[in-house]
Design a protein around this motif. Sequence first.
Motif, PDB file in Angstrom:
ATOM      1  N   ALA A  84       2.312  12.887  -5.052  1.00  0.00           N
ATOM      2  CA  ALA A  84       2.982  11.580  -5.180  1.00  0.00           C
ATOM      3  C   ALA A  84       3.294  11.028  -3.793  1.00  0.00           C
ATOM      4  CB  ALA A  84       4.253  11.705  -6.009  1.00  0.00           C
ATOM      5  N   GLN A  85       3.678  11.919  -2.897  1.00  0.00           N
ATOM      6  CA  GLN A  85       3.952  11.509  -1.518  1.00  0.00           C
ATOM      7  C   GLN A  85       2.681  10.969  -0.870  1.00  0.00           C
ATOM      8  OE1 GLN A  85       5.196  14.725   1.008  1.00  0.00           O
ATOM      9  NE2 GLN A  85       5.416  13.435   2.800  1.00  0.00           N
ATOM     10  N   SER A  86       1.552  11.631  -1.097  1.00  0.00           N
ATOM     11  CA  SER A  86       0.281  11.168  -0.529  1.00  0.00           C
ATOM     12  C   SER A  86      -0.112   9.815  -1.100  1.00  0.00           C
ATOM     13  CB  SER A  86      -0.832  12.183  -0.814  1.00  0.00           C
ATOM     14  OG  SER A  86      -0.595  13.372  -0.109  1.00  0.00           O
ATOM     15  N   ALA A  87       0.066   9.647  -2.417  1.00  0.00           N
ATOM     16  CA  ALA A  87      -0.291   8.367  -3.043  1.00  0.00           C
ATOM     17  C   ALA A  87       0.537   7.239  -2.452  1.00  0.00           C
ATOM     18  CB  ALA A  87      -0.101   8.447  -4.549  1.00  0.00           C
ATOM     19  N   THR A  88       1.818   7.471  -2.275  1.00  0.00           N
ATOM     20  CA  THR A  88       2.691   6.458  -1.685  1.00  0.00           C
ATOM     21  C   THR A  88       2.268   6.169  -0.253  1.00  0.00           C
ATOM     22  OG1 THR A  88       4.514   7.160  -3.087  1.00  0.00           O
ATOM     23  CG2 THR A  88       5.085   5.885  -1.134  1.00  0.00           C
ATOM     24  N   LEU A  89       1.972   7.216   0.501  1.00  0.00           N
ATOM     25  CA  LEU A  89       1.526   7.062   1.882  1.00  0.00           C
ATOM     26  C   LEU A  89       0.238   6.240   1.939  1.00  0.00           C
ATOM     27  CD1 LEU A  89       1.713   7.921   4.939  1.00  0.00           C
ATOM     28  CD2 LEU A  89       0.203   9.805   4.298  1.00  0.00           C
ATOM     29  N   TYR A  90      -0.719   6.569   1.084  1.00  0.00           N
ATOM     30  CA  TYR A  90      -1.998   5.861   1.096  1.00  0.00           C
ATOM     31  C   TYR A  90      -1.828   4.401   0.683  1.00  0.00           C
ATOM     32  CZ  TYR A  90      -4.251  10.406   1.743  1.00  0.00           C
ATOM     33  OH  TYR A  90      -4.652  11.618   2.231  1.00  0.00           O
ATOM     34  N   LEU A 102      -2.942  -2.580  12.154  1.00  0.00           N
ATOM     35  CA  LEU A 102      -3.778  -1.397  12.305  1.00  0.00           C
ATOM     36  C   LEU A 102      -3.049  -0.252  12.992  1.00  0.00           C
ATOM     37  CD1 LEU A 102      -7.190  -3.057  13.231  1.00  0.00           C
ATOM     38  CD2 LEU A 102      -6.162  -2.649  10.985  1.00  0.00           C
ATOM     39  N   SER A 103      -2.144  -0.555  13.908  1.00  0.00           N
ATOM     40  CA  SER A 103      -1.416   0.533  14.575  1.00  0.00           C
ATOM     41  C   SER A 103      -0.500   1.247  13.585  1.00  0.00           C
ATOM     42  CB  SER A 103      -0.631   0.016  15.785  1.00  0.00           C
ATOM     43  OG  SER A 103       0.315  -0.952  15.381  1.00  0.00           O
ATOM     44  N   ARG A 104       0.129   0.495  12.677  1.00  0.00           N
ATOM     45  CA  ARG A 104       0.976   1.130  11.655  1.00  0.00           C
ATOM     46  C   ARG A 104       0.128   1.986  10.718  1.00  0.00           C
ATOM     47  NH1 ARG A 104       5.072   2.588   9.036  1.00  0.00           N
ATOM     48  NH2 ARG A 104       5.617   2.040   6.908  1.00  0.00           N
ATOM     49  N   ALA A 105      -1.022   1.469  10.311  1.00  0.00           N
ATOM     50  CA  ALA A 105      -1.910   2.236   9.434  1.00  0.00           C
ATOM     51  C   ALA A 105      -2.318   3.543  10.099  1.00  0.00           C
ATOM     52  CB  ALA A 105      -3.143   1.402   9.079  1.00  0.00           C
ATOM     53  N   GLU A 106      -2.630   3.458  11.386  1.00  0.00           N
ATOM     54  CA  GLU A 106      -3.028   4.659  12.129  1.00  0.00           C
ATOM     55  C   GLU A 106      -1.882   5.663  12.216  1.00  0.00           C
ATOM     56  OE1 GLU A 106      -5.814   5.409  16.006  1.00  0.00           O
ATOM     57  OE2 GLU A 106      -4.462   3.689  16.040  1.00  0.00           O
ATOM     58  N   GLN A 107      -0.681   5.183  12.468  1.00  0.00           N
ATOM     59  CA  GLN A 107       0.488   6.071  12.523  1.00  0.00           C
ATOM     60  C   GLN A 107       0.720   6.757  11.184  1.00  0.00           C
ATOM     61  OE1 GLN A 107       3.554   3.349  13.733  1.00  0.00           O
ATOM     62  NE2 GLN A 107       3.188   3.648  15.913  1.00  0.00           N
ATOM     63  N   LEU A 108       0.605   6.002  10.105  1.00  0.00           N
ATOM     64  CA  LEU A 108       0.811   6.580   8.778  1.00  0.00           C
ATOM     65  C   LEU A 108      -0.236   7.645   8.470  1.00  0.00           C
ATOM     66  CD1 LEU A 108       1.659   3.308   6.822  1.00  0.00           C
ATOM     67  CD2 LEU A 108       3.201   5.247   7.153  1.00  0.00           C
ATOM     68  N   LEU A 109      -1.488   7.387   8.817  1.00  0.00           N
ATOM     69  CA  LEU A 109      -2.545   8.355   8.554  1.00  0.00           C
ATOM     70  C   LEU A 109      -2.315   9.664   9.313  1.00  0.00           C
ATOM     71  CD1 LEU A 109      -5.662   6.024   8.426  1.00  0.00           C
ATOM     72  CD2 LEU A 109      -4.829   7.490   6.573  1.00  0.00           C
ATOM     73  N   ARG A 110      -1.707   9.573  10.487  1.00  0.00           N
ATOM     74  CA  ARG A 110      -1.411  10.791  11.262  1.00  0.00           C
ATOM     75  C   ARG A 110      -0.408  11.685  10.549  1.00  0.00           C
ATOM     76  NH1 ARG A 110      -0.471   7.644  16.433  1.00  0.00           N
ATOM     77  NH2 ARG A 110      -2.575   7.138  17.068  1.00  0.00           N
ATOM     78  N   THR A 111       0.416  11.093   9.668  1.00  0.00           N
ATOM     79  CA  THR A 111       1.445  11.881   8.982  1.00  0.00           C
ATOM     80  C   THR A 111       0.961  12.465   7.660  1.00  0.00           C
ATOM     81  OG1 THR A 111       2.374  10.011   7.726  1.00  0.00           O
ATOM     82  CG2 THR A 111       3.227  10.382   9.970  1.00  0.00           C
ATOM     83  N   ALA A 112      -0.271  12.181   7.263  1.00  0.00           N
ATOM     84  CA  ALA A 112      -0.785  12.674   5.979  1.00  0.00           C
ATOM     85  C   ALA A 112      -0.813  14.198   5.981  1.00  0.00           C
ATOM     86  CB  ALA A 112      -2.179  12.120   5.725  1.00  0.00           C
ATOM     87  N   PRO A 113      -0.385  14.810   4.873  1.00  0.00           N
ATOM     88  CA  PRO A 113      -0.344  16.273   4.814  1.00  0.00           C
ATOM     89  C   PRO A 113      -1.725  16.912   4.758  1.00  0.00           C
ATOM     90  CG  PRO A 113       0.350  15.330   2.708  1.00  0.00           C
ATOM     91  CD  PRO A 113       0.167  14.193   3.667  1.00  0.00           C
ATOM     92  N   ASP A 116      -7.904  14.558   2.798  1.00  0.00           N
ATOM     93  CA  ASP A 116      -8.712  14.524   1.588  1.00  0.00           C
ATOM     94  C   ASP A 116      -9.658  13.326   1.627  1.00  0.00           C
ATOM     95  OD1 ASP A 116      -6.940  12.426   1.205  1.00  0.00           O
ATOM     96  OD2 ASP A 116      -5.910  13.354  -0.491  1.00  0.00           O
ATOM     97  N   ALA A 117     -10.336  13.070   0.518  1.00  0.00           N
ATOM     98  CA  ALA A 117     -11.322  11.980   0.472  1.00  0.00           C
ATOM     99  C   ALA A 117     -10.684  10.630   0.760  1.00  0.00           C
ATOM    100  CB  ALA A 117     -12.015  11.972  -0.892  1.00  0.00           C
ATOM    101  N   GLU A 118      -9.508  10.381   0.189  1.00  0.00           N
ATOM    102  CA  GLU A 118      -8.838   9.093   0.415  1.00  0.00           C
ATOM    103  C   GLU A 118      -8.463   8.930   1.888  1.00  0.00           C
ATOM    104  OE1 GLU A 118      -7.002   5.362  -0.969  1.00  0.00           O
ATOM    105  OE2 GLU A 118      -8.676   6.628  -1.571  1.00  0.00           O
ATOM    106  N   TRP A 119      -8.027  10.021   2.522  1.00  0.00           N
ATOM    107  CA  TRP A 119      -7.688   9.973   3.945  1.00  0.00           C
ATOM    108  C   TRP A 119      -8.918   9.562   4.756  1.00  0.00           C
ATOM    109  CZ3 TRP A 119      -9.355  12.169   8.466  1.00  0.00           C
ATOM    110  CH2 TRP A 119      -8.512  12.029   9.573  1.00  0.00           C
ATOM    111  N   HIS A 120     -10.058  10.186   4.453  1.00  0.00           N
ATOM    112  CA  HIS A 120     -11.286   9.852   5.193  1.00  0.00           C
ATOM    113  C   HIS A 120     -11.711   8.407   4.927  1.00  0.00           C
ATOM    114  CE1 HIS A 120     -12.422  13.535   7.234  1.00  0.00           C
ATOM    115  NE2 HIS A 120     -11.960  14.195   6.189  1.00  0.00           N
TER     116      HIS A 120
END
Length: 197
Positions: A84-90, A102-113, A116-120
């Motif tokens: 659920a945390q990943s879904a909210t993050l994505y 884009l800088s915020r998106a990049e920062q958020l992606l760095r925090t992904a646990p 996975d496919a969605e991250w890529h």
Amino acid sequence: MNDPYSILGVKPDASDDEIKRAYRELARKYHPDNYQNNPLADLAEEKMKEINEAYDTINKMRSGGGSGGYQGGGYQQQSYSGSAQSATLYNQVRQAINLGDLSRAEQLLRTAPTQDAEWHFLTGSLAYRKGWLDEAHRHIQTACNMAPGNAEYRQALLMMRQGGQAYRPYGYGGGPDACDLCATCMCLNCLCGGCGS
């Protein structure tokens, strides 16, 4: 949480496509961007959280990854290893990309646990928006390899193969050409949830 199917307005025997379609319609309706400077903004945000949780819960139940289940009068949610945390993050990453932050998106992606496919896919989408087509192609190809049944990932990869090879920054040589504009519109359409519905 109440029954996640009733939150999305679908029956428990609904197909995955029907569930996805219902989720997208509700997400468009209650998206926070629709309620900026509106007294209903807080209510819409709460509804959006409920919709996201319901959709994530159904996906987990159907993939066998969750240990909760709908029991009689209510939904009993137990631990889901951060999904659920990943879904909210994505969802936050998609929103940031859509808004051009884009800088915020990049920062958020760095925090992904996990990666996975969605991250890529989102990392590839971000790279595409930056004009880094080789990196974008690599990440979106990885997303397709990890989730070969995902129509959104496949369509983005196809779009890149058909028209995303020659990136030229706007203003270079007199401005963007029609191919650049079409490719950008197709990518944005995918990010906004318009693909596969």
